[in-house]
Design a protein around this motif. Sequence first.
Motif, PDB file in Angstrom:
ATOM      1  N   VAL A 185      -2.668   3.986   3.349  1.00  0.00           N
ATOM      2  CA  VAL A 185      -2.610   3.665   4.774  1.00  0.00           C
ATOM      3  C   VAL A 185      -3.264   4.787   5.580  1.00  0.00           C
ATOM      4  O   VAL A 185      -4.051   4.530   6.499  1.00  0.00           O
ATOM      5  N   CYS A 186      -2.984   6.032   5.231  1.00  0.00           N
ATOM      6  CA  CYS A 186      -3.582   7.179   5.933  1.00  0.00           C
ATOM      7  C   CYS A 186      -5.099   7.177   5.784  1.00  0.00           C
ATOM      8  O   CYS A 186      -5.820   7.396   6.759  1.00  0.00           O
ATOM      9  N   LYS A 214       0.830  -1.196   0.000  1.00  0.00           N
ATOM     10  CA  LYS A 214       0.000   0.000   0.000  1.00  0.00           C
ATOM     11  C   LYS A 214       0.867   1.250   0.000  1.00  0.00           C
ATOM     12  O   LYS A 214       1.913   1.292   0.644  1.00  0.00           O
ATOM     13  N   GLN A 215       0.404   2.253  -0.720  1.00  0.00           N
ATOM     14  CA  GLN A 215       1.040   3.564  -0.683  1.00  0.00           C
ATOM     15  C   GLN A 215       0.736   4.198   0.676  1.00  0.00           C
ATOM     16  O   GLN A 215      -0.253   3.864   1.326  1.00  0.00           O
ATOM     17  N   THR A 216       1.572   5.129   1.093  1.00  0.00           N
ATOM     18  CA  THR A 216       1.356   5.841   2.347  1.00  0.00           C
ATOM     19  C   THR A 216      -0.013   6.494   2.362  1.00  0.00           C
ATOM     20  O   THR A 216      -0.711   6.485   3.370  1.00  0.00           O
ATOM     21  N   LYS A 217      -0.431   7.030   1.227  1.00  0.00           N
ATOM     22  CA  LYS A 217      -1.737   7.676   1.123  1.00  0.00           C
ATOM     23  C   LYS A 217      -2.853   6.688   1.456  1.00  0.00           C
ATOM     24  O   LYS A 217      -3.792   7.020   2.176  1.00  0.00           O
TER      25      LYS A 217
END
Length: 93
Positions: free
Chosen positions: A9-10, A4-7
């Motif tokens: 996850v956020c 997953k991209q950090t975006k």
Amino acid sequence: MEIKQTKDVCVDKLTVVQGEELEITANLVDRLQIAAVLEGYVCRALNAKFGVQKEEMLLRLTCSWQGRCRDDLTSIGKVPDIQGWTMGGDKQQ
């Protein structure tokens, strides 16, 4: 396996609506709110579902108060995706 991209996850963290992870996004600003959350912990220990549901509703309301979580999600959506990573000392221009 999905990475997953950090975006992503956020967004996953900001859209939680129940359980312990809901505490991450809660916006508690008053001692009475904190007291209500502590009461929720007691209810959880006593297995009193109504008290736990009340605590989680309070935490959700603090997230949604004045559109705070919506603003956070909108801000995350405006961040550009990372196109790629460079390894080591290689510089790409």
